[in-house]
Design a protein around this motif. Structure first.
Motif, PDB file in Angstrom:
ATOM      1  N   LEU A  94      40.173  51.849  58.469  1.00  0.00           N
ATOM      2  CA  LEU A  94      41.426  51.623  59.189  1.00  0.00           C
ATOM      3  C   LEU A  94      41.196  50.508  60.194  1.00  0.00           C
ATOM      4  O   LEU A  94      40.209  50.519  60.929  1.00  0.00           O
ATOM      5  CB  LEU A  94      41.870  52.906  59.908  1.00  0.00           C
ATOM      6  N   THR A  95      42.112  49.536  60.219  1.00  0.00           N
ATOM      7  CA  THR A  95      42.045  48.441  61.179  1.00  0.00           C
ATOM      8  C   THR A  95      43.161  48.617  62.189  1.00  0.00           C
ATOM      9  O   THR A  95      44.335  48.669  61.818  1.00  0.00           O
ATOM     10  CB  THR A  95      42.173  47.076  60.476  1.00  0.00           C
ATOM     11  N   ILE A  96      42.787  48.733  63.465  1.00  0.00           N
ATOM     12  CA  ILE A  96      43.750  49.027  64.531  1.00  0.00           C
ATOM     13  C   ILE A  96      43.803  47.862  65.507  1.00  0.00           C
ATOM     14  O   ILE A  96      42.774  47.393  65.997  1.00  0.00           O
ATOM     15  CB  ILE A  96      43.358  50.306  65.299  1.00  0.00           C
ATOM     16  N   LEU A 121      34.897  57.756  58.747  1.00  0.00           N
ATOM     17  CA  LEU A 121      35.862  56.663  58.801  1.00  0.00           C
ATOM     18  C   LEU A 121      35.216  55.369  59.296  1.00  0.00           C
ATOM     19  O   LEU A 121      34.468  55.362  60.266  1.00  0.00           O
ATOM     20  CB  LEU A 121      37.007  57.052  59.748  1.00  0.00           C
ATOM     21  N   ALA A 122      35.519  54.268  58.616  1.00  0.00           N
ATOM     22  CA  ALA A 122      35.083  52.936  59.042  1.00  0.00           C
ATOM     23  C   ALA A 122      36.234  52.303  59.826  1.00  0.00           C
ATOM     24  O   ALA A 122      37.271  51.964  59.254  1.00  0.00           O
ATOM     25  CB  ALA A 122      34.713  52.085  57.840  1.00  0.00           C
ATOM     26  N   LEU A 123      36.055  52.151  61.142  1.00  0.00           N
ATOM     27  CA  LEU A 123      37.101  51.626  62.010  1.00  0.00           C
ATOM     28  C   LEU A 123      36.818  50.173  62.376  1.00  0.00           C
ATOM     29  O   LEU A 123      35.675  49.796  62.639  1.00  0.00           O
ATOM     30  CB  LEU A 123      37.189  52.449  63.297  1.00  0.00           C
ATOM     31  N   SER A 124      37.888  49.374  62.416  1.00  0.00           N
ATOM     32  CA  SER A 124      37.819  48.005  62.919  1.00  0.00           C
ATOM     33  C   SER A 124      38.875  47.880  64.015  1.00  0.00           C
ATOM     34  O   SER A 124      40.055  48.168  63.769  1.00  0.00           O
ATOM     35  CB  SER A 124      38.079  47.000  61.795  1.00  0.00           C
ATOM     36  N   GLY A 140      49.196  41.566  56.859  1.00  0.00           N
ATOM     37  CA  GLY A 140      48.320  42.558  56.251  1.00  0.00           C
ATOM     38  C   GLY A 140      46.932  42.616  56.851  1.00  0.00           C
ATOM     39  O   GLY A 140      46.009  43.158  56.244  1.00  0.00           O
ATOM     40  N   GLN A 141      46.747  42.074  58.063  1.00  0.00           N
ATOM     41  CA  GLN A 141      45.434  42.047  58.711  1.00  0.00           C
ATOM     42  C   GLN A 141      45.184  43.287  59.557  1.00  0.00           C
ATOM     43  O   GLN A 141      44.057  43.522  59.991  1.00  0.00           O
ATOM     44  CB  GLN A 141      45.309  40.793  59.570  1.00  0.00           C
ATOM     45  N   LEU A 142      46.214  44.063  59.827  1.00  0.00           N
ATOM     46  CA  LEU A 142      46.097  45.313  60.574  1.00  0.00           C
ATOM     47  C   LEU A 142      46.754  46.435  59.779  1.00  0.00           C
ATOM     48  O   LEU A 142      47.741  46.214  59.075  1.00  0.00           O
ATOM     49  CB  LEU A 142      46.794  45.215  61.937  1.00  0.00           C
ATOM     50  N   ASP A 143      46.204  47.639  59.914  1.00  0.00           N
ATOM     51  CA  ASP A 143      46.868  48.823  59.378  1.00  0.00           C
ATOM     52  C   ASP A 143      47.805  49.432  60.412  1.00  0.00           C
ATOM     53  O   ASP A 143      48.869  49.958  60.070  1.00  0.00           O
ATOM     54  CB  ASP A 143      45.835  49.889  58.972  1.00  0.00           C
ATOM     55  N   LEU A 280      45.918  55.928  57.184  1.00  0.00           N
ATOM     56  CA  LEU A 280      47.119  55.662  57.987  1.00  0.00           C
ATOM     57  C   LEU A 280      48.152  56.757  57.787  1.00  0.00           C
ATOM     58  O   LEU A 280      48.737  57.270  58.748  1.00  0.00           O
ATOM     59  CB  LEU A 280      47.706  54.305  57.608  1.00  0.00           C
ATOM     60  N   GLN A 281      48.390  57.146  56.552  1.00  0.00           N
ATOM     61  CA  GLN A 281      49.368  58.186  56.268  1.00  0.00           C
ATOM     62  C   GLN A 281      48.960  59.513  56.903  1.00  0.00           C
ATOM     63  O   GLN A 281      49.808  60.252  57.423  1.00  0.00           O
ATOM     64  CB  GLN A 281      49.542  58.320  54.759  1.00  0.00           C
ATOM     65  N   MET A 282      47.660  59.825  56.874  1.00  0.00           N
ATOM     66  CA  MET A 282      47.172  61.037  57.511  1.00  0.00           C
ATOM     67  C   MET A 282      47.381  60.971  59.020  1.00  0.00           C
ATOM     68  O   MET A 282      47.785  61.952  59.658  1.00  0.00           O
ATOM     69  CB  MET A 282      45.694  61.242  57.170  1.00  0.00           C
ATOM     70  N   PHE A 283      47.127  59.800  59.621  1.00  0.00           N
ATOM     71  CA  PHE A 283      47.319  59.646  61.067  1.00  0.00           C
ATOM     72  C   PHE A 283      48.770  59.897  61.458  1.00  0.00           C
ATOM     73  O   PHE A 283      49.050  60.654  62.394  1.00  0.00           O
ATOM     74  CB  PHE A 283      46.896  58.244  61.498  1.00  0.00           C
ATOM     75  N   VAL A 284      49.684  59.268  60.745  1.00  0.00           N
ATOM     76  CA  VAL A 284      51.109  59.413  61.065  1.00  0.00           C
ATOM     77  C   VAL A 284      51.568  60.845  60.845  1.00  0.00           C
ATOM     78  O   VAL A 284      52.339  61.409  61.645  1.00  0.00           O
ATOM     79  CB  VAL A 284      51.947  58.430  60.222  1.00  0.00           C
ATOM     80  N   ARG A 285      51.074  61.465  59.787  1.00  0.00           N
ATOM     81  CA  ARG A 285      51.525  62.820  59.431  1.00  0.00           C
ATOM     82  C   ARG A 285      50.902  63.901  60.315  1.00  0.00           C
ATOM     83  O   ARG A 285      51.594  64.812  60.783  1.00  0.00           O
ATOM     84  CB  ARG A 285      51.191  63.078  57.967  1.00  0.00           C
TER      85      ARG A 285
END
Length: 300
Positions: A94-96, A121-124, A140-143, A280-285
């Motif tokens: 996930l890129t934040i 999780l690999a975070l950027s 498309g450079q950020l999730d 991302l979908q898991m985070f939002v949900r």
């Protein structure tokens, strides 16, 4: 080219050295098992099993082929496991993007909750002003972006994640000249450090609108894009500034912070509507609804 099912049949026979036991292990009958071995040997181009006697033996080629067959099957199983974990949001990347202000309190909490849910999780993480985050999301450079509310394109979804009070940052030497419960009116014609209309456009637009509604005209001495620079100027006695509550974590010397009697400010998380990243979908949900100031909003 041989098939994975043929490799599984070969490995079972090679380990059991008995067609009957291998067939039972694979929950199949012996004739189709023998046929799979024949097809494998045909595809490989050499004999792998010696069936010339009552005892099944590996040929020299079979001995060399067995560890490679095991490695391939292990890779296939691991690939399947990885795909299932990613699909469930248990592994992935996930890129934040985040603003400097959200980096003081909100971002660490977001990262902590993500790590608890998905340890692998690999975070950027990328610190960007809100307008730059919108551009990066569009490319498309950020999730996910953590930013101030602003006008967005239709392909972006914005959900509230946090609400903060505003603080008035005052040079300590001038603290006595400001009320203990300050309002916007106390800033009229006083030296004021304003947000940049380019780098910090959401805050600039918000404060400009609030000053106009309150009929307040501060004496803007500087336009600054980053809040830590703004507070450094306050500490130097250049003027007062309005910052979000999370900025109190910076603890500059020579500054007094007082809670403003004005509307709070909001932080939103923004993502592309067509982003199918399971993390991302898991985070939002699952994670977003647990934040103060967050609520679920229809995505259509």
């Amino acid at each position: 080219m041989f098939e994975i099912s043929q490799l599984r049949c070969f490995v079972a026979v090679a380990e059991e050295l008995h067609f009957g036991r291998a067939a039972e292990r694979l929950n199949m009958t012996q004739p189709p098992l023998s046929r799979q071995i024949q097809l494998l040997e045909h595809n490989v181009g050499v004999q792998l099993l010696d069936r010339s006697s009552r005892v099944v033996r590996l040929t020299a080629a079979g001995h060399a082929f067995l560890p490679e067959a095991l490695r391939i099957l292990r890779m296939v199983d691991e690939a399947g496991l990885l795909a299932r974990r990613v699909a469930r949001g248990e592994q992935g990347s996930l890129t934040i993007g985040f603003t400097s202000a959200s980096g003081y309190t909100l971002l660490p909490e977001v990262v902590r909750r993500l790590r608890e849910r998905t340890p692998e999780l690999a975070l950027s993480l990328k610190e960007l002003v809100s307008t730059a985050q919108v551009e990066a999301l569009g490319a498309g450079q950020l999730d996910l972006g953590l930013m101030r509310p602003l006008a967005l394109h239709q392909e972006l979804v914005s959900l509230p994640i946090a609400t903060e009070d505003m603080l008035l940052a005052i040079p300590a030497r001038e603290a006595d000249s400001y009320p203990l419960a300050p309002t916007l009116a106390c800033l009229h014609r006083r030296p004021f450090i304003m947000y940049s209309p380019h780098e910090a456009r959401p805050f600039y637009q918000m404060l400009t609108s609030r000053f106009e509604r309150a009929n307040v005209a501060p004496d803007v001495v500087e336009h600054i894009g980053q809040v830590h620079t703004m507070l450094a100027l306050v500490s130097a006695g250049i003027g007062a500034a309005l910052v979000s509550q999370s900025c109190a974590r910076l603890q500059f010397d020579g500054i007094v912070l007082r809670r403003m009697e004005t509307e709070p400010v909001h932080t939103v998380c923004v993502y592309r509507r067509d982003n199918e990243n399971p993390i991302l979908q898991m985070f939002v949900r699952d994670i977003l609804p647990g934040f103060d100031g967050a609520r679920m909003v229809r995505r259509d």
